[in-house]
Design a protein around this motif. Structure first.
Motif, PDB file in Angstrom:
ATOM      1  N   PHE A  69      63.844 -12.983  99.034  1.00  0.00           N
ATOM      2  CA  PHE A  69      63.963 -13.105  97.580  1.00  0.00           C
ATOM      3  C   PHE A  69      65.048 -14.113  97.205  1.00  0.00           C
ATOM      4  N   LEU A  70      66.230 -13.960  97.808  1.00  0.00           N
ATOM      5  CA  LEU A  70      67.351 -14.825  97.460  1.00  0.00           C
ATOM      6  C   LEU A  70      67.127 -16.264  97.921  1.00  0.00           C
ATOM      7  N   ALA A  71      66.478 -16.427  99.083  1.00  0.00           N
ATOM      8  CA  ALA A  71      66.257 -17.777  99.606  1.00  0.00           C
ATOM      9  C   ALA A  71      65.308 -18.571  98.728  1.00  0.00           C
ATOM     10  N   THR A  72      64.336 -17.885  98.136  1.00  0.00           N
ATOM     11  CA  THR A  72      63.336 -18.601  97.340  1.00  0.00           C
ATOM     12  C   THR A  72      63.732 -18.752  95.876  1.00  0.00           C
ATOM     13  N   ILE A  73      64.594 -17.879  95.393  1.00  0.00           N
ATOM     14  CA  ILE A  73      64.981 -17.991  93.977  1.00  0.00           C
ATOM     15  C   ILE A  73      65.756 -19.279  93.734  1.00  0.00           C
ATOM     16  N   ALA A  74      66.386 -19.803  94.791  1.00  0.00           N
ATOM     17  CA  ALA A  74      67.111 -21.068  94.643  1.00  0.00           C
ATOM     18  C   ALA A  74      66.160 -22.209  94.289  1.00  0.00           C
ATOM     19  N   ASP A  75      64.893 -22.108  94.747  1.00  0.00           N
ATOM     20  CA  ASP A  75      63.919 -23.159  94.433  1.00  0.00           C
ATOM     21  C   ASP A  75      63.694 -23.260  92.928  1.00  0.00           C
ATOM     22  N   PHE A  76      63.521 -22.104  92.278  1.00  0.00           N
ATOM     23  CA  PHE A  76      63.266 -22.162  90.834  1.00  0.00           C
ATOM     24  C   PHE A  76      64.537 -22.497  90.065  1.00  0.00           C
ATOM     25  N   LEU A  77      65.688 -22.108  90.583  1.00  0.00           N
ATOM     26  CA  LEU A  77      66.939 -22.487  89.916  1.00  0.00           C
ATOM     27  C   LEU A  77      67.086 -24.006  89.885  1.00  0.00           C
ATOM     28  N   ALA A  78      66.603 -24.676  90.934  1.00  0.00           N
ATOM     29  CA  ALA A  78      66.646 -26.144  90.950  1.00  0.00           C
ATOM     30  C   ALA A  78      65.742 -26.714  89.857  1.00  0.00           C
ATOM     31  N   ILE A  79      64.563 -26.095  89.669  1.00  0.00           N
ATOM     32  CA  ILE A  79      63.659 -26.541  88.602  1.00  0.00           C
ATOM     33  C   ILE A  79      64.307 -26.308  87.240  1.00  0.00           C
ATOM     34  N   TRP A  80      64.916 -25.138  87.077  1.00  0.00           N
ATOM     35  CA  TRP A  80      65.593 -24.833  85.804  1.00  0.00           C
ATOM     36  C   TRP A  80      66.707 -25.842  85.522  1.00  0.00           C
ATOM     37  N   ALA A  81      67.480 -26.210  86.550  1.00  0.00           N
ATOM     38  CA  ALA A  81      68.549 -27.190  86.368  1.00  0.00           C
ATOM     39  C   ALA A  81      67.982 -28.544  85.944  1.00  0.00           C
ATOM     40  N   LEU A  82      66.824 -28.907  86.520  1.00  0.00           N
ATOM     41  CA  LEU A  82      66.180 -30.162  86.146  1.00  0.00           C
ATOM     42  C   LEU A  82      65.807 -30.164  84.668  1.00  0.00           C
ATOM     43  N   PHE A  83      65.223 -29.056  84.208  1.00  0.00           N
ATOM     44  CA  PHE A  83      64.781 -28.990  82.816  1.00  0.00           C
ATOM     45  C   PHE A  83      65.956 -28.854  81.852  1.00  0.00           C
ATOM     46  N   SER A  84      67.035 -28.256  82.298  1.00  0.00           N
ATOM     47  CA  SER A  84      68.203 -28.142  81.424  1.00  0.00           C
ATOM     48  C   SER A  84      68.792 -29.515  81.116  1.00  0.00           C
ATOM     49  N   SER A  85      68.510 -30.486  81.994  1.00  0.00           N
ATOM     50  CA  SER A  85      69.024 -31.841  81.780  1.00  0.00           C
ATOM     51  C   SER A  85      68.034 -32.730  81.035  1.00  0.00           C
ATOM     52  N   PHE A  86      66.730 -32.566  81.337  1.00  0.00           N
ATOM     53  CA  PHE A  86      65.734 -33.488  80.795  1.00  0.00           C
ATOM     54  C   PHE A  86      64.804 -32.859  79.761  1.00  0.00           C
ATOM     55  N   GLY A  87      64.754 -31.548  79.676  1.00  0.00           N
ATOM     56  CA  GLY A  87      63.987 -30.882  78.636  1.00  0.00           C
ATOM     57  C   GLY A  87      62.513 -30.706  78.920  1.00  0.00           C
ATOM     58  N   ALA A  88      61.847 -31.725  79.446  1.00  0.00           N
ATOM     59  CA  ALA A  88      60.414 -31.640  79.732  1.00  0.00           C
ATOM     60  C   ALA A  88      60.088 -32.587  80.881  1.00  0.00           C
ATOM     61  N   LEU A  89      58.940 -32.367  81.502  1.00  0.00           N
ATOM     62  CA  LEU A  89      58.504 -33.195  82.619  1.00  0.00           C
ATOM     63  C   LEU A  89      57.044 -33.552  82.383  1.00  0.00           C
ATOM     64  N   GLU A  90      56.799 -34.821  82.018  1.00  0.00           N
ATOM     65  CA  GLU A  90      55.436 -35.267  81.730  1.00  0.00           C
ATOM     66  C   GLU A  90      54.736 -34.324  80.729  1.00  0.00           C
ATOM     67  N   ASN A  91      55.462 -33.985  79.663  1.00  0.00           N
ATOM     68  CA  ASN A  91      54.947 -33.116  78.583  1.00  0.00           C
ATOM     69  C   ASN A  91      54.722 -31.665  79.011  1.00  0.00           C
ATOM     70  N   TRP A  92      55.216 -31.273  80.163  1.00  0.00           N
ATOM     71  CA  TRP A  92      55.156 -29.884  80.606  1.00  0.00           C
ATOM     72  C   TRP A  92      56.501 -29.216  80.305  1.00  0.00           C
ATOM     73  N   THR A  93      56.453 -28.055  79.680  1.00  0.00           N
ATOM     74  CA  THR A  93      57.677 -27.321  79.386  1.00  0.00           C
ATOM     75  C   THR A  93      58.078 -26.470  80.581  1.00  0.00           C
ATOM     76  N   LEU A  94      59.277 -25.911  80.516  1.00  0.00           N
ATOM     77  CA  LEU A  94      59.765 -25.070  81.607  1.00  0.00           C
ATOM     78  C   LEU A  94      58.891 -23.824  81.766  1.00  0.00           C
ATOM     79  N   ALA A  95      58.442 -23.242  80.652  1.00  0.00           N
ATOM     80  CA  ALA A  95      57.592 -22.053  80.740  1.00  0.00           C
ATOM     81  C   ALA A  95      56.266 -22.379  81.411  1.00  0.00           C
ATOM     82  N   GLU A  96      55.713 -23.552  81.142  1.00  0.00           N
ATOM     83  CA  GLU A  96      54.454 -23.951  81.774  1.00  0.00           C
ATOM     84  C   GLU A  96      54.646 -24.207  83.258  1.00  0.00           C
ATOM     85  N   ILE A  97      55.768 -24.836  83.617  1.00  0.00           N
ATOM     86  CA  ILE A  97      56.071 -25.056  85.026  1.00  0.00           C
ATOM     87  C   ILE A  97      56.276 -23.711  85.732  1.00  0.00           C
ATOM     88  N   ALA A  98      56.836 -22.735  85.031  1.00  0.00           N
ATOM     89  CA  ALA A  98      57.050 -21.418  85.621  1.00  0.00           C
ATOM     90  C   ALA A  98      55.726 -20.765  86.016  1.00  0.00           C
TER      91      ALA A  98
END
Length: 259
Positions: free
Chosen positions: A28-57
């Motif tokens: 659980f802990l090893a894989t949660i870091a993967d999504f934290l990296a995605i969250w950090a990306l979106f906290s800086s850029f807001g969206a990725l090719e018109n995809w929101t963080l909730a959609e990426i989730a």
């Protein structure tokens, strides 16, 4: 018979409950870091090719739950090389059951559910984060995509195991397509080069199992007809059938250890 054999393995795992719990928590802990990296990306850029963080989730959740369940179910194929090296596969050939079923039921690794729990949590967060909400049809499609993803990854594990009939050792190159495919498909495919998109759509159809359905559900533009998104589970089933065929070919090639 499958459940009798698989649950016998589960009982043996539960002989050391503290170790089992630590494995689950560790996954659980090893894989949660993967999504934290995605969250950090979106906290800086807001969206990725018109995809929101909730959609990426939702993308992330579908593929990670699928992979975790496939690892749980198909662990016997992941460690199949030890059966070849030790000559134990010969014994499976003498039993009145198919070899694929025997290998599949030899290990039901519940410790892998740590990744699945983490992925399911992210998936729920993504579903609840959709401003337009998601109806029963959308949730049913997501469930079918997870089922298709499990079949696809089990098919890949069968191919990896079948390679051992020729190579003895398990080919680590398959991790490029399993682990690499999971990481890659946690993001929308349009951010990648065309050759890579096509590879994970037409060769290893991971993109069919989360990207296409989610693109339709979230109103994204697609170079395919809308109905293709609803064929996603069939892509997983077809790939598992291919893995089963390659497994059968490997069994026919096997010439025993002479033990």
């Amino acid at each position: 018979l499958y459940w009798r054999m698989a649950l016998a393995d589960v009982r043996s795992q539960m002989q050391h409950p503290a170790s089992f719990v630590m494995w689950v928590v560790g996954n659980f802990l090893a894989t949660i870091a993967d999504f934290l990296a995605i969250w950090a990306l979106f906290s800086s850029f807001g969206a990725l090719e018109n995809w929101t963080l909730a959609e990426i989730a939702v993308l992330y959740g579908i593929i990670n739950v699928s992979y975790a369940l496939a690892q749980c179910i198909g662990r016997g194929f992941e460690r199949f090389n030890s059966l070849i090296k030790q000559g134990d596969f010969d014994r499976l050939l003498l039993r009145p059951r198919g070899t694929a079923m025997q290998v599949l039921s030899s290990r039901l690794d519940l410790s892998r559910l740590g990744r699945g729990i983490q992925g399911a949590g992210v998936l729920v967060i993504g579903i609840l984060g959709q401003p337009q909400g998601m109806g029963g049809d959308a949730l049913a499609l997501i469930a079918l995509c997870i089922a298709g993803g499990v079949m696809l990854f089990v098919g890949m594990l069968m191919m990896q195991a079948a390679a051992c009939f020729w190579t003895v050792e398990s080919l680590e190159a398959f991790n490029v397509f399993t682990f690499g495919g999971v990481v890659m498909s946690s993001y929308p495919l349009e951010i990648y080069d065309k050759w890579l998109r096509n590879f994970f759509l037409y060769v290893i159809p991971i993109g069919f199992l989360n990207y296409l359905p989610c693109a339709v559900l979230f109103g994204k533009e697609l170079p395919f007809p809308v109905f293709t998104a609803y064929l996603a589970p069939a892509a997983g089933a077809a790939f598992m059938m291919l893995g089963r065929a390659i497994w059968s070919l490997g069994v026919r090639h096997y010439r025993s250890t002479g033990a």
